[in-house]
Design a protein around this motif. Structure first.
Motif, PDB file in Angstrom:
ATOM      1  N   GLY A   1      -8.864 -34.494   2.406  1.00 59.72           N
ATOM      2  CA  GLY A   1      -8.137 -33.434   3.094  1.00 59.72           C
ATOM      3  C   GLY A   1      -7.199 -32.651   2.206  1.00 59.72           C
ATOM      4  O   GLY A   1      -6.542 -31.717   2.668  1.00 59.72           O
ATOM      5  N   THR A   2      -7.098 -33.020   0.925  1.00 66.62           N
ATOM      6  CA  THR A   2      -6.225 -32.285   0.015  1.00 66.62           C
ATOM      7  C   THR A   2      -6.709 -30.844  -0.119  1.00 66.62           C
ATOM      8  O   THR A   2      -7.890 -30.602  -0.350  1.00 66.62           O
ATOM      9  CB  THR A   2      -6.199 -32.944  -1.376  1.00 66.62           C
ATOM     10  OG1 THR A   2      -5.706 -34.279  -1.262  1.00 66.62           O
ATOM     11  CG2 THR A   2      -5.309 -32.163  -2.333  1.00 66.62           C
ATOM     12  N   ASN A   3      -5.791 -29.919  -0.009  1.00 67.03           N
ATOM     13  CA  ASN A   3      -6.121 -28.501  -0.185  1.00 67.03           C
ATOM     14  C   ASN A   3      -6.137 -28.198  -1.679  1.00 67.03           C
ATOM     15  O   ASN A   3      -5.101 -27.927  -2.282  1.00 67.03           O
ATOM     16  CB  ASN A   3      -5.104 -27.629   0.543  1.00 67.03           C
ATOM     17  CG  ASN A   3      -5.517 -26.167   0.589  1.00 67.03           C
ATOM     18  OD1 ASN A   3      -6.157 -25.670  -0.337  1.00 67.03           O
ATOM     19  ND2 ASN A   3      -5.145 -25.478   1.646  1.00 67.03           N
ATOM     20  N   ARG A   4      -7.294 -28.270  -2.260  1.00 64.16           N
ATOM     21  CA  ARG A   4      -7.406 -28.107  -3.711  1.00 64.16           C
ATOM     22  C   ARG A   4      -7.118 -26.670  -4.158  1.00 64.16           C
ATOM     23  O   ARG A   4      -6.617 -26.452  -5.263  1.00 64.16           O
ATOM     24  CB  ARG A   4      -8.798 -28.555  -4.182  1.00 64.16           C
ATOM     25  CG  ARG A   4      -9.020 -30.057  -3.972  1.00 64.16           C
ATOM     26  CD  ARG A   4     -10.453 -30.492  -4.234  1.00 64.16           C
ATOM     27  NE  ARG A   4     -10.658 -31.873  -3.820  1.00 64.16           N
ATOM     28  CZ  ARG A   4     -10.637 -32.918  -4.654  1.00 64.16           C
ATOM     29  NH1 ARG A   4     -10.450 -32.732  -5.945  1.00 64.16           N
ATOM     30  NH2 ARG A   4     -10.822 -34.139  -4.188  1.00 64.16           N
ATOM     31  N   ALA A   5      -7.435 -25.714  -3.314  1.00 64.94           N
ATOM     32  CA  ALA A   5      -7.120 -24.324  -3.654  1.00 64.94           C
ATOM     33  C   ALA A   5      -5.607 -24.127  -3.724  1.00 64.94           C
ATOM     34  O   ALA A   5      -5.092 -23.475  -4.642  1.00 64.94           O
ATOM     35  CB  ALA A   5      -7.735 -23.377  -2.637  1.00 64.94           C
ATOM     36  N   ALA A   6      -4.887 -24.698  -2.762  1.00 64.94           N
ATOM     37  CA  ALA A   6      -3.424 -24.589  -2.772  1.00 64.94           C
ATOM     38  C   ALA A   6      -2.842 -25.275  -4.000  1.00 64.94           C
ATOM     39  O   ALA A   6      -1.867 -24.794  -4.595  1.00 64.94           O
ATOM     40  CB  ALA A   6      -2.842 -25.195  -1.495  1.00 64.94           C
ATOM     41  N   LEU A   7      -3.426 -26.407  -4.375  1.00 60.40           N
ATOM     42  CA  LEU A   7      -2.982 -27.101  -5.581  1.00 60.40           C
ATOM     43  C   LEU A   7      -3.166 -26.212  -6.809  1.00 60.40           C
ATOM     44  O   LEU A   7      -2.271 -26.117  -7.665  1.00 60.40           O
ATOM     45  CB  LEU A   7      -3.758 -28.406  -5.752  1.00 60.40           C
ATOM     46  CG  LEU A   7      -3.518 -29.169  -7.070  1.00 60.40           C
ATOM     47  CD1 LEU A   7      -2.055 -29.511  -7.251  1.00 60.40           C
ATOM     48  CD2 LEU A   7      -4.383 -30.425  -7.110  1.00 60.40           C
TER      49      LEU A   7
END
Length: 227
Positions: free
Chosen positions: A170-176
């Motif tokens: 569920g980690t938002n990789r784009a936000a990261l």
């Protein structure tokens, strides 16, 4: 009766007379390539130091020790020159990152090396890096699409590395990615030589984000402004 006919002259070999025109593209000679490089360097200094709109082609030409009219031999307009400078800056930045991660397999170590290479170029007084940071695609409408494409192509390297990280579901990789690159780029505004090194800055930023990713989500949403 014998009829005399005119005989056509044999064609001259390529070595004699005028050279045959080539149907291919004309190659630039070493001197032309060198002058183009000098022009790009001069433009990067001016654009990075004073901003795109404040600089004239005449000033750029003077910085490259060229006549103003000679600039237009290489670039039809200031927009075209800016795009070339931006493209050169992105190429240099991408080459540094690619070289830094070439022999690294571990996903986190690859990202760490990439961030270090990114920060090193941004913070070492590179004129080209300053252009990348200070010029926004919307500032140059005729070249906006090209500048966005160049930026996105570079960020694709980081997207690929972040996609390979073992992150919680569920980690938002784009936000990261946006947060990481935004923090690295913003460090240009507060960096002071002699304090933290670019390598230390990039490591601290990444470590902060990595620790945050390791924490369990609280499940509490902040209220919307005005709510």
């Amino acid at each position: 009766m014998v009829i005399k006919t005119k005989q056509r002259a044999a064609p001259k070999p390529n070595g004699g007379g005028k050279a045959a025109k080539s149907g291919g593209c004309r190659r630039r000679g070493p001197r032309q390539d060198n002058r183009r490089a000098l022009l790009l360097d001069a433009a990067a200094r001016q654009f990075g130091g004073r901003g795109y709109h404040a600089v004239t082609m005449r000033e750029i030409a003077a910085g490259a020790d060229m006549l103003a009219g000679s600039v237009y031999y290489h670039f039809p307009s200031k927009d075209d020159l800016l795009i070339a400078v931006y493209e050169e800056g992105v190429r240099r930045l991408a080459d540094r990152v690619e070289a830094a991660v070439a022999d690294i397999d571990d996903p986190w170590n690859r990202l760490t090396a990439a961030c270090r290479a990114h920060a090193n170029m941004l913070l070492d007084d590179s004129d080209y890096a300053q252009v990348i940071l200070s010029v926004h695609p919307a500032d140059v409408p005729p070249g906006q699409d090209r500048l966005i494409a160049l930026r996105d192509a570079y960020e694709e390297q980081f997207r690929t590395m972040i996609e390979a990280l073992p992150l919680p579901p569920g980690t938002n990789r784009a936000a990261l990615r946006f947060t990481l690159l935004g923090a690295l780029n913003w460090s240009k505004n507060w960096y002071r030589p002699g304090a933290m090194t670019p390598a230390q800055i990039s490591r601290e930023i990444l470590d902060i984000l990595r620790c945050r990713l390791a924490e369990p989500a609280t499940g509490t949403d902040l209220p919307e402004p005005g709510g």
